[in-house]
Design a protein around this motif. Sequence first.
Motif, mmCIF file in Angstrom:
data_model
loop_
_atom_site.group_PDB
_atom_site.id
_atom_site.type_symbol
_atom_site.label_atom_id
_atom_site.label_comp_id
_atom_site.label_asym_id
_atom_site.label_seq_id
_atom_site.Cartn_x
_atom_site.Cartn_y
_atom_site.Cartn_z
ATOM 1 N N LEU A 31 0.819 -1.201 0.000
ATOM 2 C CA LEU A 31 0.000 0.000 0.000
ATOM 3 C C LEU A 31 0.856 1.256 0.000
ATOM 4 C CD1 LEU A 31 -2.593 -1.149 2.688
ATOM 5 C CD2 LEU A 31 -2.879 -1.124 0.197
ATOM 6 N N LEU A 32 2.124 1.088 0.339
ATOM 7 C CA LEU A 32 3.083 2.187 0.393
ATOM 8 C C LEU A 32 4.365 1.716 -0.276
ATOM 9 C CD1 LEU A 32 3.608 5.037 1.553
ATOM 10 C CD2 LEU A 32 4.372 3.935 3.653
ATOM 11 N N ASN A 33 4.830 2.454 -1.259
ATOM 12 C CA ASN A 33 5.989 2.041 -2.047
ATOM 13 C C ASN A 33 7.255 2.744 -1.561
ATOM 14 O OD1 ASN A 33 7.511 0.822 -4.053
ATOM 15 N ND2 ASN A 33 7.133 2.489 -5.496
ATOM 16 N N VAL A 34 7.785 2.249 -0.431
ATOM 17 C CA VAL A 34 9.047 2.749 0.095
ATOM 18 C C VAL A 34 9.890 1.566 0.540
ATOM 19 C CG1 VAL A 34 8.123 4.974 0.866
ATOM 20 C CG2 VAL A 34 8.202 3.066 2.458
ATOM 21 N N ASN A 35 11.181 1.795 0.688
ATOM 22 C CA ASN A 35 12.109 0.796 1.204
ATOM 23 C C ASN A 35 12.545 1.284 2.586
ATOM 24 O OD1 ASN A 35 14.172 -0.932 1.796
ATOM 25 N ND2 ASN A 35 15.366 -0.492 -0.031
ATOM 26 N N ILE A 36 12.113 0.596 3.634
ATOM 27 C CA ILE A 36 12.466 1.004 4.994
ATOM 28 C C ILE A 36 13.849 0.446 5.304
ATOM 29 C CG2 ILE A 36 11.838 0.933 7.431
ATOM 30 C CD1 ILE A 36 8.930 0.348 6.476
ATOM 31 N N SER A 37 14.820 1.329 5.457
ATOM 32 C CA SER A 37 16.193 0.878 5.686
ATOM 33 C C SER A 37 16.485 0.610 7.151
ATOM 34 C CB SER A 37 17.189 1.883 5.122
ATOM 35 O OG SER A 37 17.008 3.132 5.726
ATOM 36 N N CYS A 38 15.818 1.340 8.067
ATOM 37 C CA CYS A 38 16.033 1.089 9.496
ATOM 38 C C CYS A 38 14.951 1.777 10.323
ATOM 39 C CB CYS A 38 17.415 1.541 9.937
ATOM 40 S SG CYS A 38 17.693 3.307 9.845
ATOM 41 N N ILE A 39 14.876 1.350 11.575
ATOM 42 C CA ILE A 39 13.984 1.963 12.550
ATOM 43 C C ILE A 39 14.872 2.512 13.663
ATOM 44 C CG2 ILE A 39 12.135 1.576 14.212
ATOM 45 C CD1 ILE A 39 11.377 -0.929 12.512
ATOM 46 N N VAL A 40 14.715 3.800 13.960
ATOM 47 C CA VAL A 40 15.498 4.440 15.015
ATOM 48 C C VAL A 40 14.520 4.948 16.063
ATOM 49 C CG1 VAL A 40 17.124 6.281 15.565
ATOM 50 C CG2 VAL A 40 17.244 5.153 13.331
ATOM 51 N N SER A 41 14.816 4.657 17.326
ATOM 52 C CA SER A 41 13.936 5.131 18.392
ATOM 53 C C SER A 41 14.747 5.664 19.559
ATOM 54 C CB SER A 41 13.018 4.007 18.868
ATOM 55 O OG SER A 41 13.747 3.052 19.604
ATOM 56 N N ASN A 42 14.077 6.466 20.367
ATOM 57 C CA ASN A 42 14.675 6.938 21.613
ATOM 58 C C ASN A 42 13.744 6.595 22.769
ATOM 59 O OD1 ASN A 42 12.608 8.747 21.248
ATOM 60 N ND2 ASN A 42 13.824 10.557 21.664
ATOM 61 N N SER A 43 12.983 5.547 22.586
ATOM 62 C CA SER A 43 11.950 5.174 23.536
ATOM 63 C C SER A 43 12.474 4.273 24.641
ATOM 64 C CB SER A 43 10.830 4.446 22.786
ATOM 65 O OG SER A 43 9.894 3.904 23.675
ATOM 66 N N GLU A 44 11.862 4.397 25.799
ATOM 67 C CA GLU A 44 12.183 3.463 26.874
ATOM 68 C C GLU A 44 11.691 2.065 26.531
ATOM 69 O OE1 GLU A 44 9.600 3.932 30.526
ATOM 70 O OE2 GLU A 44 9.003 5.715 29.410
ATOM 71 N N TYR A 45 10.857 1.955 25.507
ATOM 72 C CA TYR A 45 10.372 0.666 25.025
ATOM 73 C C TYR A 45 11.190 0.194 23.828
ATOM 74 C CZ TYR A 45 6.428 2.175 27.843
ATOM 75 O OH TYR A 45 5.656 2.628 28.876
ATOM 76 N N GLY A 46 12.478 0.456 23.852
ATOM 77 C CA GLY A 46 13.364 0.118 22.736
ATOM 78 C C GLY A 46 13.294 -1.330 22.317
ATOM 79 N N ASN A 47 13.091 -2.242 23.269
ATOM 80 C CA ASN A 47 12.982 -3.656 22.915
ATOM 81 C C ASN A 47 11.807 -3.906 21.989
ATOM 82 O OD1 ASN A 47 15.192 -4.224 24.492
ATOM 83 N ND2 ASN A 47 13.994 -4.954 26.233
ATOM 84 N N ARG A 48 10.756 -3.131 22.152
ATOM 85 C CA ARG A 48 9.589 -3.275 21.271
ATOM 86 C C ARG A 48 9.976 -2.944 19.834
ATOM 87 N NH1 ARG A 48 5.904 -5.489 18.807
ATOM 88 N NH2 ARG A 48 4.121 -4.276 18.189
ATOM 89 N N PHE A 49 10.786 -1.927 19.642
ATOM 90 C CA PHE A 49 11.206 -1.557 18.293
ATOM 91 C C PHE A 49 12.136 -2.616 17.700
ATOM 92 C CE2 PHE A 49 9.688 2.439 19.953
ATOM 93 C CZ PHE A 49 8.948 2.909 18.890
ATOM 94 N N GLU A 50 12.937 -3.250 18.550
ATOM 95 C CA GLU A 50 13.773 -4.357 18.072
ATOM 96 C C GLU A 50 12.898 -5.506 17.606
ATOM 97 O OE1 GLU A 50 16.700 -5.519 20.963
ATOM 98 O OE2 GLU A 50 17.432 -3.461 21.177
ATOM 99 N N GLU A 51 11.821 -5.805 18.339
ATOM 100 C CA GLU A 51 10.887 -6.863 17.941
ATOM 101 C C GLU A 51 10.219 -6.534 16.610
ATOM 102 O OE1 GLU A 51 8.040 -7.335 21.079
ATOM 103 O OE2 GLU A 51 9.588 -7.790 22.552
ATOM 104 N N ILE A 52 9.802 -5.292 16.463
ATOM 105 C CA ILE A 52 9.166 -4.864 15.209
ATOM 106 C C ILE A 52 10.154 -5.035 14.059
ATOM 107 C CG2 ILE A 52 8.215 -2.892 13.936
ATOM 108 C CD1 ILE A 52 7.252 -1.827 16.732
ATOM 109 N N GLY A 53 11.391 -4.597 14.268
ATOM 110 C CA GLY A 53 12.411 -4.745 13.238
ATOM 111 C C GLY A 53 12.607 -6.204 12.847
#
Length: 79
Positions: A31-53
């Motif tokens: 539905l969206l034509n992009v290439n996601i190269s990385c996810i960067v966060s500054n959240s205390e829930y950083g592990n959640r972003f690692e799981e998403i990645g």
Amino acid sequence: MDKYNPLKVALLGSGVGTSVVSVCNAVKHKLLNVNISCIVSNSEYGNRFEEIGKDFGIRSLNIFWDKSISRSEYENTLI
């Protein structure tokens, strides 16, 4: 940008990652034509972003500011 050369983007996440998951799903379902190269966060829930990645095969980086250092020192680590 066209359908053969998608734009390369990095996702910036905060909170628990609801918007990041939505964007990743939009790309997955074409539905969206992009290439996601990385996810960067500054959240205390950083592990959640690692799981998403991991779920979407995208590198992730969390740079959480735990306030044990000054804001300027933290900002210097980002550069």
